[in-house]
Design an enzyme around this catalytic site. Structure first.
Site, PDB file in Angstrom:
ATOM      1  N   ASP A 210       0.842 -11.914  93.065  1.00  0.00           N
ATOM      2  CA  ASP A 210      -0.043 -12.143  94.218  1.00  0.00           C
ATOM      3  C   ASP A 210       0.194 -13.495  94.876  1.00  0.00           C
ATOM      4  OD1 ASP A 210      -2.018 -10.265  92.253  1.00  0.00           O
ATOM      5  OD2 ASP A 210      -1.812  -9.753  94.369  1.00  0.00           O
TER       6      ASP A 210
ATOM      7  N   HIS B 122      -2.391 -14.080  84.246  1.00  0.00           N
ATOM      8  CA  HIS B 122      -2.319 -12.612  84.178  1.00  0.00           C
ATOM      9  C   HIS B 122      -2.816 -12.166  82.813  1.00  0.00           C
ATOM     10  CE1 HIS B 122      -0.771  -8.517  84.407  1.00  0.00           C
ATOM     11  NE2 HIS B 122      -0.704  -8.710  85.708  1.00  0.00           N
TER      12      HIS B 122
HETATM   13  C1  SDX Z   1      -3.122  -8.518  89.478  1.00  0.00           C
HETATM   14  O1  SDX Z   1      -3.515  -5.784  85.440  1.00  0.00           O
HETATM   15  C2  SDX Z   1      -2.540  -5.885  86.256  1.00  0.00           C
HETATM   16  O2  SDX Z   1      -1.442  -5.477  85.992  1.00  0.00           O
HETATM   17  C3  SDX Z   1      -2.917  -6.510  87.559  1.00  0.00           C
HETATM   18  C4  SDX Z   1      -1.764  -6.680  88.531  1.00  0.00           C
HETATM   19  C5  SDX Z   1      -1.200  -5.372  88.951  1.00  0.00           C
HETATM   20  O3  SDX Z   1      -0.052  -5.335  89.383  1.00  0.00           O
HETATM   21  O4  SDX Z   1      -1.981  -4.378  88.946  1.00  0.00           O
HETATM   22  O5  SDX Z   1      -0.720  -7.460  87.944  1.00  0.00           O
HETATM   23  C6  SDX Z   1      -2.228  -7.400  89.793  1.00  0.00           C
HETATM   24  O6  SDX Z   1      -4.303  -8.313  89.421  1.00  0.00           O
HETATM   25  C7  SDX Z   1      -2.522  -9.859  89.152  1.00  0.00           C
HETATM   26  C8  SDX Z   1      -3.620 -10.928  88.816  1.00  0.00           C
HETATM   27  C9  SDX Z   1      -4.206 -11.384  90.159  1.00  0.00           C
HETATM   28  N1  SDX Z   1      -5.391 -12.271  89.939  1.00  0.00           N
HETATM   29  C10 SDX Z   1      -5.352 -13.555  90.205  1.00  0.00           C
HETATM   30  O7  SDX Z   1      -4.331 -14.180  90.531  1.00  0.00           O
HETATM   31  C11 SDX Z   1      -6.720 -14.251  90.091  1.00  0.00           C
HETATM   32  C12 SDX Z   1      -6.564 -15.534  89.278  1.00  0.00           C
HETATM   33  N2  SDX Z   1      -6.231 -15.180  87.878  1.00  0.00           N
HETATM   34  C13 SDX Z   1      -7.358 -15.167  86.924  1.00  0.00           C
HETATM   35  O8  SDX Z   1      -8.526 -14.594  87.490  1.00  0.00           O
HETATM   36  C14 SDX Z   1      -6.922 -14.573  85.587  1.00  0.00           C
HETATM   37  O9  SDX Z   1      -5.713 -15.130  85.271  1.00  0.00           O
HETATM   38  C15 SDX Z   1      -6.805 -13.064  85.404  1.00  0.00           C
HETATM   39  C16 SDX Z   1      -8.020 -12.349  85.861  1.00  0.00           C
HETATM   40  C17 SDX Z   1      -5.620 -12.552  86.158  1.00  0.00           C
HETATM   41  C18 SDX Z   1      -6.606 -12.824  83.920  1.00  0.00           C
HETATM   42  O10 SDX Z   1      -7.814 -13.160  83.336  1.00  0.00           O
HETATM   43  P1  SDX Z   1      -7.911 -13.344  81.768  1.00  0.00           P
HETATM   44  O11 SDX Z   1      -7.149 -12.260  81.053  1.00  0.00           O
HETATM   45  O12 SDX Z   1      -9.339 -13.541  81.400  1.00  0.00           O
HETATM   46  O13 SDX Z   1      -7.133 -14.712  81.592  1.00  0.00           O
HETATM   47  P2  SDX Z   1      -6.701 -15.306  80.232  1.00  0.00           P
HETATM   48  O14 SDX Z   1      -7.435 -14.699  79.091  1.00  0.00           O
HETATM   49  O15 SDX Z   1      -5.197 -15.247  80.191  1.00  0.00           O
HETATM   50  O16 SDX Z   1      -7.160 -16.844  80.348  1.00  0.00           O
HETATM   51  C19 SDX Z   1      -6.700 -17.750  79.367  1.00  0.00           C
HETATM   52  C20 SDX Z   1      -7.227 -19.096  79.770  1.00  0.00           C
HETATM   53  C21 SDX Z   1      -8.726 -19.168  79.938  1.00  0.00           C
HETATM   54  O17 SDX Z   1      -9.082 -20.514  79.669  1.00  0.00           O
HETATM   55  P3  SDX Z   1      -9.528 -20.944  78.122  1.00  0.00           P
HETATM   56  O18 SDX Z   1     -10.811 -20.146  77.870  1.00  0.00           O
HETATM   57  O19 SDX Z   1      -8.387 -20.533  77.224  1.00  0.00           O
HETATM   58  O20 SDX Z   1      -9.759 -22.423  78.205  1.00  0.00           O
HETATM   59  O21 SDX Z   1      -6.696 -19.487  81.058  1.00  0.00           O
HETATM   60  C22 SDX Z   1      -7.774 -19.687  81.971  1.00  0.00           C
HETATM   61  C23 SDX Z   1      -8.959 -18.956  81.402  1.00  0.00           C
HETATM   62  O22 SDX Z   1     -10.145 -19.565  81.848  1.00  0.00           O
HETATM   63  N3  SDX Z   1      -7.318 -19.116  83.238  1.00  0.00           N
HETATM   64  C24 SDX Z   1      -7.239 -19.803  84.367  1.00  0.00           C
HETATM   65  C25 SDX Z   1      -6.691 -18.908  85.307  1.00  0.00           C
HETATM   66  N4  SDX Z   1      -6.457 -17.723  84.727  1.00  0.00           N
HETATM   67  C26 SDX Z   1      -6.851 -17.867  83.439  1.00  0.00           C
HETATM   68  N5  SDX Z   1      -7.570 -21.067  84.693  1.00  0.00           N
HETATM   69  C27 SDX Z   1      -7.364 -21.437  85.969  1.00  0.00           C
HETATM   70  N6  SDX Z   1      -6.826 -20.641  86.936  1.00  0.00           N
HETATM   71  C28 SDX Z   1      -6.481 -19.367  86.628  1.00  0.00           C
HETATM   72  N7  SDX Z   1      -5.960 -18.597  87.566  1.00  0.00           N
END
Ligand code: SDX
Length: 444
Positions: free
Chosen positions: A379, A321
């Site tokens: 989710d 998130h």
């Molecule tokens: C919702 O904004 C809101 O409030 C949204 C929401 C709402 O109620 O409106 O909460 C609803 O959208 C919840 C999120 C739903 N999405 C997913 O579940 C899709 C999977 N999640 C990822 O796409 C991701 O976690 C995001 C999009 C949710 C967040 O993206 P960020 O902010 O770019 O993630 P981050 O900066 O925290 O990532 C840190 C690290 C990165 O790796 P490094 O570069 O540090 O090596 O974690 C990795 C990312 O690549 N990473 C993941 C991951 N999510 C982040 N790796 C594997 N699987 C994942 N799901």
């Protein structure tokens, strides 16, 4: 049951606290005021930056930038706390219901018994849509994604209600708000019925909001359909947990659309469109499709490895998130609901649900996810809960949109009623071609 409130410090900046920006190029300095929130990070007000220095600030994705002041919702991502008007999501999910949370978000306080009864009555008596509304659906293919139906038909509501699209009129805003909250379940249920080729079911005024929605989805003319209280409660709790979430992508979209004074129906349709994305509200559908693709417990390791592989675009859907770097408090509550529904339906041993619990266990114990604070989000559990309730995957984002409608319209109302409100118009960092003369086609 009064739950002990988590520790959450209030913030008080010293009076006239400021931050100073100093440009090394010429030594110029600019003092910027610091604004103190109730909770959360102090904020540097940079609104004078360009006017006084000729510099923009650059923050794609708004990782460090607030777009507005709001009293509706507060998230502490490190502590895993979510408040609506100061009430914790755990208390609201435990002791409230969706329409009471709607009243709270719209009015800033919990209603008296009388006020709640009146609000429920108004919403109940606006759940029907114009009879002509059905014709919008027949233009779509039966296999159209329900979100395609929602985006189109929610926007079309504005064609039926010219009397409440004057956003400057408080009474028109209130009527539009009531119509949107009341008619979204009817439209959402119509999108489902259309996708399964069954006749639309009219709302029933003797049922509460969640039970009425389930009845419009799952009842058929051929036999009676009774909504079980456990299922209705799970649906109502699902809606509460999706109600609002600060300035997430779809809410920011609604605010920006509303800042141009577009009518509220068009703004909510814009929110539906944005929520559809798999990185946002489409993640519940994507999470379940991922579980179906994994298929068996012995393949979980393969997918965890892919999620960690920087060369693989695969993400573990339903995990991580932008704000929560702790357990999403909504996920914890929905996890409880999920197990209650499984037990009532006798589906605890279904392989897909056992697979989901094993994936949750392995991912939350895995260093990659723990180091990056990637916990299951709302989710992850909403997908498996909706699947257990019998909704098809494609309906999952539409159900998220149904719950989030009150957040969108409350944020829209707050924005419109903000006396400092102006059209949102972000600047940019231009990195394109420098100015140059036109090249005639004879010289190309
Ligand atoms: C919702 O904004 C809101 O409030 C949204 C929401 C709402 O109620 O409106 O909460 C609803 O959208 C919840 C999120 C739903 N999405 C997913 O579940 C899709 C999977 N999640 C990822 O796409 C991701 O976690 C995001 C999009 C949710 C967040 O993206 P960020 O902010 O770019 O993630 P981050 O900066 O925290 O990532 C840190 C690290 C990165 O790796 P490094 O570069 O540090 O090596 O974690 C990795 C990312 O690549 N990473 C993941 C991951 N999510 C982040 N790796 C594997 N699987 C994942 N799901």
């Amino acid at each position: 049951m009064t739950r002990e409130l988590p520790e959450l410090p209030t913030v008080s900046a010293a009076p006239n606290e400021k931050a100073t920006i100093r440009f090394q190029s010429d030594g110029r300095e600019l003092e910027l005021p610091i604004i103190s929130p109730t909770h959360g990070p102090k904020t540097v007000d940079i609104s004078r930056l360009y006017r006084e220095t000729g510099y923009f600030a650059h923050d794609p994705g708004f990782l460090s930038t607030s777009s507005c002041q709001s009293k509706l919702t507060f998230i502490d991502g490190d502590r895993g706390i979510l408040l609506h008007r100061g009430y914790s999501i755990e208390d609201l999910a435990q002791d409230s219901n969706y329409l009471e949370v709607c009243y709270l978000l719209l009015n800033g306080r919990l209603p008296s018994r009388q006020e709640l009864a009146e609000f429920e009555n108004v919403i109940t008596r606006h759940t029907m849509v114009h009879e002509q509304f059905k014709t919008f659906f027949s233009g779509y293919r039966r296999d159209a994604h329900p979100m395609a139906l929602m985006v189109g038909t929610v926007g079309a509501l504005s064609a039926f209600y010219h009397d409440d699209t004057d956003v400057t009129d408080p009474r028109a805003r209130m009527i539009a708000t009531h119509r949107i909250v009341a008619k979204m379940p009817t439209i959402c249920a119509m999108a489902y019925k259309y996708s399964v080729g069954q006749p639309f079911v009219y709302p029933r005024n003797d049922l509460d909001y969640a039970a009425n929605f389930l009845h419009m989805c799952f009842s058929v003319p051929a036999e009676p359909y009774d909504v079980h209280p456990i299922v209705a409660r799970a649906m109502d709790r699902f809606l509460i947990l999706h109600a609002d979430h600060e300035q997430n992508a779809s809410t920011a979209t609604v605010r920006i659309a509303g800042s141009s004074q577009a009518n509220p129906y068009a703004c909510i349709a814009a929110g539906v469109a944005c929520l559809w994305g798999p990185a946002h509200g489409g993640a519940n559908e994507a999470a379940l499709r991922m579980l179906m693709e994994i298929g068996t417990k012995d393949r979980i390791g393969e997918y965890l490895a892919r999620a960690k592989d920087k060369n693989d675009p695969f993400r573990l859907m339903g995990f991580g998130h932008r704000v929560y770097k702790n357990y999403d408090p909504r996920a914890r509550v929905l996890r409880e609901s999920f197990h209650e529904v499984l037990e009532y339906l006798g589906k605890q041993r279904e392989p897909l649900f056992e697979l989901a619990m094993e994936l949750e266990r392995l991912a939350t114990e895995d260093d990659y996810f723990r180091e990056r604070k990637l916990f299951p989000n709302v989710d992850f559990y909403s997908g498996i809960t909706l699947h257990a309730l019998g909704f098809p995957l494609a309906m999952f984002p539409a159900l998220f949109a149904l719950g989030r409608t009150i957040g969108w319209i409350s944020q829209w109302k707050e924005m419109i009623e903000d006396e400092n409100q102006r059209i949102a118009r972000p600047r940019q960092l231009y990195v394109g071609a420098p100015i140059h003369p036109y090249v005639p086609i004879t010289e190309r």
